[in-house]
Design an enzyme around this catalytic site. Structure first.
Site, short mmCIF file in Angstrom:
data_model
loop_
_atom_site.label_atom_id
_atom_site.label_comp_id
_atom_site.label_asym_id
_atom_site.label_seq_id
_atom_site.Cartn_x
_atom_site.Cartn_y
_atom_site.Cartn_z
N ASP A 196 0.83 -1.20 0.00
CA ASP A 196 0.00 0.00 0.00
C ASP A 196 0.87 1.26 0.00
O ASP A 196 0.54 2.25 -0.64
CB ASP A 196 -0.91 0.02 1.24
N LEU A 237 1.02 3.07 7.73
CA LEU A 237 0.81 1.77 7.08
C LEU A 237 1.79 0.72 7.59
O LEU A 237 1.63 -0.47 7.30
CB LEU A 237 0.97 1.92 5.56
N GLN A 274 3.55 -5.32 11.21
CA GLN A 274 3.77 -6.74 10.98
C GLN A 274 2.41 -7.18 10.48
O GLN A 274 1.47 -7.35 11.25
CB GLN A 274 4.18 -7.42 12.29
N SER A 275 2.28 -7.35 9.16
CA SER A 275 0.94 -7.44 8.57
C SER A 275 0.47 -8.87 8.26
O SER A 275 -0.62 -9.03 7.74
CB SER A 275 0.90 -6.60 7.28
N THR A 291 -8.18 -3.01 9.99
CA THR A 291 -8.38 -4.20 9.17
C THR A 291 -9.72 -4.89 9.44
O THR A 291 -10.23 -4.85 10.58
CB THR A 291 -7.25 -5.21 9.44
N GLU A 338 -9.97 -7.87 9.83
CA GLU A 338 -9.70 -8.92 10.81
C GLU A 338 -10.21 -8.53 12.19
O GLU A 338 -10.39 -9.39 13.06
CB GLU A 338 -8.19 -9.22 10.88
N TYR A 371 -2.59 -10.77 15.49
CA TYR A 371 -2.56 -9.64 14.55
C TYR A 371 -3.80 -8.77 14.75
O TYR A 371 -3.71 -7.55 14.90
CB TYR A 371 -2.49 -10.16 13.11
P1 NDP Z 1 3.04 -4.68 3.96
O1 NDP Z 1 3.40 -5.77 4.89
O2 NDP Z 1 3.26 -4.88 2.49
O3 NDP Z 1 3.80 -3.33 4.38
C1 NDP Z 1 4.12 -3.02 5.71
C2 NDP Z 1 5.43 -2.24 5.73
O4 NDP Z 1 5.76 -1.91 7.09
C3 NDP Z 1 6.62 -3.03 5.17
O5 NDP Z 1 7.40 -2.20 4.32
C4 NDP Z 1 7.38 -3.40 6.43
O6 NDP Z 1 8.77 -3.60 6.21
C5 NDP Z 1 7.14 -2.18 7.30
N1 NDP Z 1 7.43 -2.42 8.71
C6 NDP Z 1 7.35 -3.60 9.39
N2 NDP Z 1 7.73 -3.42 10.67
C7 NDP Z 1 8.06 -2.11 10.80
C8 NDP Z 1 8.55 -1.33 11.89
N3 NDP Z 1 8.79 -1.87 13.09
N4 NDP Z 1 8.80 -0.02 11.69
C9 NDP Z 1 8.60 0.53 10.46
N5 NDP Z 1 8.15 -0.16 9.39
C10 NDP Z 1 7.88 -1.47 9.57
O7 NDP Z 1 1.50 -4.33 4.23
P2 NDP Z 1 0.39 -3.74 3.21
O8 NDP Z 1 1.01 -2.66 2.41
O9 NDP Z 1 -0.32 -4.85 2.57
O10 NDP Z 1 -0.63 -3.11 4.26
C11 NDP Z 1 -0.48 -1.78 4.73
C12 NDP Z 1 -1.18 -1.65 6.07
O11 NDP Z 1 -2.56 -1.98 5.91
C13 NDP Z 1 -0.65 -2.59 7.14
O12 NDP Z 1 -0.72 -1.91 8.37
C14 NDP Z 1 -1.63 -3.75 7.13
O13 NDP Z 1 -1.69 -4.40 8.38
C15 NDP Z 1 -2.92 -3.01 6.81
N6 NDP Z 1 -3.93 -3.82 6.14
C16 NDP Z 1 -3.63 -4.42 4.94
C17 NDP Z 1 -4.58 -5.17 4.28
C18 NDP Z 1 -4.28 -5.81 2.96
O14 NDP Z 1 -5.12 -6.58 2.47
N7 NDP Z 1 -3.16 -5.52 2.32
C19 NDP Z 1 -5.94 -5.33 4.84
C20 NDP Z 1 -6.15 -4.61 6.05
C21 NDP Z 1 -5.19 -3.89 6.68
P3 NDP Z 1 9.29 -5.13 5.89
O15 NDP Z 1 8.47 -5.63 4.73
O16 NDP Z 1 10.73 -4.93 5.56
O17 NDP Z 1 9.02 -5.89 7.15
#
Ligand code: NDP
Length: 342
Positions: free
Chosen positions: A13, A79, A82-83, A124, A126, A148
């Site tokens: 996202d 955004l 830990q997704s 989410t 969830e 989560y």
């Molecule tokens: P992603 O997992 O693709 O992106 C999350 C990003 O956050 C990654 O770049 C990750 O880095 C980074 N990150 C992880 N831990 C940390 C930290 N401690 N500090 C800073 N950055 C961190 O998720 P999406 O883009 O799919 O989703 C975006 C948001 O929307 C998330 O919060 C997710 O939970 C929420 N969401 C998504 C849905 C979906 O269907 N996609 C549905 C509902 C909610 P790295 O990859 O290196 O760990």
């Protein structure tokens, strides 16, 4: 020029939102963990080098505060997370640290350093978990079923709390699943798209998945980031459910994906013995394993996104057939080393 800070900007996202805001003329600051793995997404979107990088770990309170002092953004999109739901069962503490307390660190820094910033929190579907309601909207009670979801529940309510108590312009998007060719490979949708393309090219024999009967409401991520932006353009902060309103099974998703790769699947057997067989060759291309079942499965959720349509004018336009075909076609191009259009 408006300034935006996107945490987790290298994720699915975050990358799409970075491009959207750059197109709108924003100065975009992207915060993500140092050494994170998602730069390929910005490269494929053609925006590598255009986002100002702000190394940030949401676990580090001082760093969170200092990124706000440096950037003082008009808009903040949180955004980072830990997704992955399955990982949250094996890493529940880390999941809570990032997804729950991380958001609190960020909101507290906003309140102290940059209270006029508008704030978006990625909530989410969830959260609904085992809710008994036939259809979910913004007023449905939450019953989270995974570490989560529990961590995101805390994040959701702390965001609402900062809005109510401290007057922040803070909004939550309660998002149902949204996918794209930029989805992480650990998610079943991208795993299926990759497998269909690799099997087509003779690079893989078959793919093994969990429950074929799980139903999800899958939308296109590129459209969901537009809703995030719209939410922060409203005069008043609020929470919105973001979904297509239609659910399909994992089995249907796989059937569409394999069809996009040129296979017609015949489903035989039941439960763990169910298989997806290529009608032309008789080869088994899809199998089921308990290994990929969730520790606690969320029953079917049915979303009512009417508020987002009415108040934001947001309506997802891409149907599942088009989305899944696009994901598989992109994987076929990646395998062939061709440039992809995202
Ligand atoms: P992603 O997992 O693709 O992106 C999350 C990003 O956050 C990654 O770049 C990750 O880095 C980074 N990150 C992880 N831990 C940390 C930290 N401690 N500090 C800073 N950055 C961190 O998720 P999406 O883009 O799919 O989703 C975006 C948001 O929307 C998330 O919060 C997710 O939970 C929420 N969401 C998504 C849905 C979906 O269907 N996609 C549905 C509902 C909610 P790295 O990859 O290196 O760990």
């Amino acid at each position: 020029m408006k300034k935006a800070l996107i945490t987790g900007y290298r994720g699915q996202d975050g990358a799409y939102l970075s491009r959207l805001l750059l197109e709108k003329g924003y100065q975009v600051h992207g915060a993500d963990i140092a050494g994170g793995a998602g730069l390929w997404r910005l490269r494929e979107l053609g925006i590598e080098g255009l986002v100002k990088e702000e190394p940030l770990d949401l676990l580090d309170e001082t760093a969170v505060r200092s990124v706000l002092e440096r950037t003082r953004p008009d808009e903040i999109y949180n955004l980072a997370a830990q997704s992955a739901v399955p990982l949250s069962f094996t890493e529940p503490v880390l999941t809570a640290e990032i997804n729950a307390l991380g958001v609190t660190r960020l909101l507290e820094a906003v309140r102290r350093v940059s209270p006029a910033s508008r704030f978006y929190q990625a909530s989410t579907a969830e959260l609904f978990g085992s809710t008994g309601s036939a259809q979910q909207n913004e007023t449905t009670a939450f019953h989270p079923k995974s570490p989560y979801a529990v961590s995101k529940l805390y994040a959701h309510w702390i965001t609402v709390n900062y809005r109510q108590v401290h007057g922040l312009h803070a909004s939550c998007g309660i998002m149902f699943n949204h996918e794209s060719p930029l989805r992480g490979e650990q998610f079943v949708t991208r795993k299926i798209a990759i497998a269909a393309a690799r099997i087509k090219k003779g690079l893989q024999e078959k793919v093994t998945v969990g429950s074929l009967d799980s139903r999800r409401d899958w939308g296109y991520a590129r459209e969901y980031v537009e809703a995030m932006w719209l939410m922060l353009q409203q005069a008043s902060p609020d929470d919105y459910l973001l979904a297509t309103g239609r659910t399909r099974t994992v089995r249907e998703f796989i059937t569409i994906a394999f069809s996009a790769a040129g296979f017609t699947l015949d489903w035989t057997g039941e439960g763990l013995a169910e298989k997806g067989v290529d009608t032309d060759s008789g080869r088994t291309l899809v199998e089921v394993s308990k290994e990929f079942y969730r520790a606690s499965e969320v029953p079917e959720l049915s979303a009512d996104p009417a508020k987002a349509l009415e108040k934001l004018g947001w309506r997802p336009a891409t149907g599942l057939e088009d989305l899944v075909s696009f994901m598989v076609e992109t994987e076929l191009k990646r395998i062939a080393g061709e440039k992809v259009q995202l």
